[in-house]
Design an enzyme around this catalytic site. Structure first.
Site, PDB file in Angstrom:
ATOM      1  N   HIS A  34       5.672   7.836   9.123  1.00  0.00           N
ATOM      2  CA  HIS A  34       5.655   6.864   9.926  1.00  0.00           C
ATOM      3  C   HIS A  34       7.242   6.502  10.582  1.00  0.00           C
ATOM      4  O   HIS A  34       7.425   6.457  11.907  1.00  0.00           O
ATOM      5  CB  HIS A  34       5.076   5.592   9.479  1.00  0.00           C
ATOM      6  CG  HIS A  34       3.871   5.344   9.282  1.00  0.00           C
ATOM      7  ND1 HIS A  34       2.834   5.694  10.266  1.00  0.00           N
ATOM      8  CD2 HIS A  34       3.234   5.207   8.097  1.00  0.00           C
ATOM      9  CE1 HIS A  34       1.670   5.506   9.749  1.00  0.00           C
ATOM     10  NE2 HIS A  34       1.614   5.300   8.525  1.00  0.00           N
ATOM     11  N   HIS A  58       4.263  10.197   3.389  1.00  0.00           N
ATOM     12  CA  HIS A  58       3.219   9.340   4.389  1.00  0.00           C
ATOM     13  C   HIS A  58       4.471   8.422   5.245  1.00  0.00           C
ATOM     14  O   HIS A  58       4.472   8.377   6.330  1.00  0.00           O
ATOM     15  CB  HIS A  58       2.375   8.799   3.588  1.00  0.00           C
ATOM     16  CG  HIS A  58       1.486   7.972   4.278  1.00  0.00           C
ATOM     17  ND1 HIS A  58       0.245   8.180   4.636  1.00  0.00           N
ATOM     18  CD2 HIS A  58       1.628   6.661   5.161  1.00  0.00           C
ATOM     19  CE1 HIS A  58      -0.451   7.386   5.493  1.00  0.00           C
ATOM     20  NE2 HIS A  58       0.394   6.250   5.401  1.00  0.00           N
ATOM     21  N   GLU A  59       5.232   7.654   4.453  1.00  0.00           N
ATOM     22  CA  GLU A  59       5.982   6.426   5.041  1.00  0.00           C
ATOM     23  C   GLU A  59       7.099   7.019   6.003  1.00  0.00           C
ATOM     24  O   GLU A  59       7.506   6.712   7.077  1.00  0.00           O
ATOM     25  CB  GLU A  59       6.535   5.527   4.131  1.00  0.00           C
ATOM     26  CG  GLU A  59       5.393   4.682   3.328  1.00  0.00           C
ATOM     27  CD  GLU A  59       4.197   3.857   4.032  1.00  0.00           C
ATOM     28  OE1 GLU A  59       4.684   3.773   5.260  1.00  0.00           O
ATOM     29  OE2 GLU A  59       3.252   3.847   3.637  1.00  0.00           O
ATOM     30  N   HIS A  77       8.346   9.332  13.075  1.00  0.00           N
ATOM     31  CA  HIS A  77       7.686   8.959  14.396  1.00  0.00           C
ATOM     32  C   HIS A  77       8.280   7.705  15.215  1.00  0.00           C
ATOM     33  O   HIS A  77       8.608   7.984  16.373  1.00  0.00           O
ATOM     34  CB  HIS A  77       6.239   8.343  14.032  1.00  0.00           C
ATOM     35  CG  HIS A  77       5.282   8.485  15.263  1.00  0.00           C
ATOM     36  ND1 HIS A  77       3.972   8.094  15.245  1.00  0.00           N
ATOM     37  CD2 HIS A  77       5.368   8.930  16.475  1.00  0.00           C
ATOM     38  CE1 HIS A  77       3.098   8.277  16.354  1.00  0.00           C
ATOM     39  NE2 HIS A  77       4.206   8.645  17.137  1.00  0.00           N
TER      40      HIS A  77
END
Length: 605
Positions: free
Chosen positions: A399, A395-396, A402
């Site tokens: 980020h 998940h991190e 991105h």
């Protein structure tokens, strides 16, 4: 006993192996270098604020002011990243406490002195700005940014009224601040007996752990302890929530919006139909949530399923211990469908120490991704050898990649992205990893565990957040129509929504759940929660496209990661292949939930 003590004792920061920490020397080689940059940046504020009153003089004046503004914020961003990461790695370190405090105080000062820019741009005639853009090609860099600012034009008041509203900001924050103080500082919950019969005080942090307990008595007692406590203050919480809703509606009204929802969504140019489509689609798919509730009742083997039984895992005693090194390997394999370039960025992050891996004394809890325009996108973890941490790492990194792509591709004015798209990149990674694990794990109990993990994530992020969104819209409309929001009316409305969402056949909708509105902090952030559900739905759609289409979908997705805020969030997602103005992404996300539900029902039948 010795082993248990050794496990519980966290190492000091100085005892953590360097290779398991983030390499902040890439940001500033030393604290002295940070200090030197801080002193240089401090003296730049007067130069930027000197442009006040001059933005409309010429195209050159406007361009120079915007450039100097961006350069200043760019450098502050790097300073802040270093100071807050140093502080978070050991919050007990007084030197970094001071460094971070100084930077935050300086940032507040800078923000105050630079606040003139948007109102002053809006005071310039629209045609004059268009002329500036034609006159000076370099100013074209800011064309979209100026267009975004211009959307606010019908909603900006006179300078005197804007100043008055700004001055009233602290007063209008009273409801939210009072809720925060009462909820976090003053509220005290009673003690309950834990699984071992020991008296333990219920706290906000422990509550979720108690609800996950395998012992139904512990779940019941924690649930009663929390809501009996909130019930004692129900009228106070009704007052704070009502005050917040009135503030949202007041701000919308004085700024010439039709509603608080319109005002909130306009900030990112999101059509209100996106919100309505979400609620409508989820309402049409509530039968799936009812099926999941029925399955939960069957698997738990209870005569009556209660609201406090919704969080305890369906699959127990599954040992899926995953070390950090194993997780790193699984993340790389799970995200392989995103292509070689994405893999290389992940490897760069792992090899160049973007990740601060393990817990140490004084380290901030939880996990996050953080960074600025010219920095690496760093990741804070507090690693535990479990599936939850594996998915958190993926998940991190969503980020972080991105942020990496956006910073490498976009100029500074567009090197950011809204909350509406931020969770898409992280949740897409989780979906791809989950798909990989389900395709490669044969052990039936582990597959059940992963399917349950997915279903619970979906229930909490899509169904529950949409229920929150529906409630939030209800109470804003009632208040706008001059209906009083009392504790009784709020509790009744919230209870009825729970009844609709969870169904009444296979679960007892406990009376206490009607009070849950009183403990949700997100209701104090004007129309925020719906974005969790839309982001999850968009990520589900994009992950499916990537898995089914391959390279064409990967190319679209990579372009999405590179887009930053160079276009409006809805348009950025459309180019990636997801139209959130249509109900289709949410409907398709519900189909993914149904497929997982079918499989888990089949295994357990």
């Amino acid at each position: 006993m010795t082993n248990e003590t050794a496990v519980k004792k966290l190492p000091a920061r100085s005892e953590v192996p360097v290779e398991e920490t983030w390499r902040l020397e890439d940001l500033f080689a030393s604290d002295d270098d940070w200090e030197k940059e801080f002193q240089e940046v401090k003296v730049l504020i007067p130069g930027v604020s000197a442009h006040c009153g001059k933005l409309g003089e010429s195209a050159d004046s406007l361009y120079t002011a915007l450039q100097e503004h961006d350069q200043l914020l760019d450098r502050i961003g790097s300073l802040y990243t270093y100071s807050h990461l140093r502080y978070d790695q050991d919050t007990g370190n007084s030197f970094y406490q001071g460094m971070d405090g100084r930077l935050k105080a300086f940032y507040s000062q800078a923000a105050s002195q630079l606040a003139f820019i948007v109102p002053e741009i809006l005071s310039i005639d629209e045609q004059k700005i268009k002329g500036f853009l034609e006159e000076k090609p370099e100013l074209k860099l800011y064309e979209h940014a100026l267009e975004e600012i211009n959307l606010q034009r019908p909603h900006i008041l006179s300078a005197e009224k804007e100043a008055l509203l700004a001055e009233a900001g602290e007063v209008m924050a009273a409801s939210s601040n009072t809720f925060g103080m009462l909820n976090n500082a003053d509220l005290e919950f009673p003690q309950i007996k834990d699984e071992n019969g020991e008296e333990v005080e219920v706290t906000h942090g422990r509550y979720s752990r108690f609800l996950e307990s395998a012992d139904a008595r512990v779940r019941h007692d924690a649930f009663k302890a929390v809501f009996d406590t909130y019930g004692k203050f129900r009228n106070t919480f009704a007052s704070t929530l009502s005050g917040q809703v009135k503030k949202d509606n007041f701000n919308a009204r004085v700024r010439n919006y039709d509603s608080a929802r319109q005002a909130s969504l306009a900030a990112n140019n999101i059509p209100e139909t996106v919100y309505d489509n979400l609620v409508h689609s989820i309402n049409n798919n509530l039968h799936l949530l009812h099926r999941y509730v029925k399955l939960r009742k069957k698997v738990l083997g209870v005569n009556e399923l209660h609201m406090y039984d919704l969080y305890t895992p369906l699959v127990k005693d599954v040992k899926m211990e995953i070390s950090y090194d194993e997780a790193r390997d699984l993340v790389l394999k799970g995200l392989a469908p995103l292509g070689e370039e994405y893999q290389n960025i992940l490897k760069e992050g792992f090899d160049n120490r973007w990740v601060d891996v393990h817990e140490n004394r004084g380290k901030r809890s939880g996990a996050y991704s953080s960074g600025a325009y010219r920095t690496n996108p760093y990741i804070l973890m507090n690693w535990q050898n479990n599936v939850h941490n594996l998915f958190t790492l993926a998940h991190e990194f969503g980020h972080s990649v991105h942020r990496y792509y956006t910073n490498k591709t976009q100029p500074y004015p567009y090197a950011n992205f809204s909350v509406f798209v931020a969770e898409v990149a992280s949740t897409c990674n989780e979906a791809l990893l989950n798909d990989y694990l389900l395709k490669t794990i044969d052990d039936e109990q582990k597959r059940l565990y992963l399917l349950n993990h997915f279903l619970e994530g979906f229930r909490a992020t899509v169904f529950r957040q949409t229920m929150f969104a529906e409630f939030e819209h209800q109470i804003h409309k009632k208040s706008q129509n001059n209906e009083t929001l009392t504790a009784d009316s709020l509790t009744k409305d919230y209870y009825e929504l729970n009844k609709k969402y969870f169904g009444g056949q296979d679960i007892t909708i406990d009376e206490e759940i009607g009070l849950e509105w009183s403990r949700i902090p997100h209701f104090y952030h004007n129309y925020y929660v719906y974005q969790y559900a839309t982001g999850y739905s968009a990520a589900t759609a994009l992950s499916r496209q990537i898995l089914e289409e391959g390279q064409p979908a990967v190319n679209r997705y990579t372009d999405f990661l590179k887009a930053g805020s160079s276009d409006y969030p809805i348009e950025v997602l459309k180019k990636a292949g997801v139209d959130m103005t249509s109900p289709e992404p949410v409907d398709n996300a519900c189909k993914a939930f149904e497929q997982a539900l079918n499989e888990i029902e089949q295994i357990l039948s």
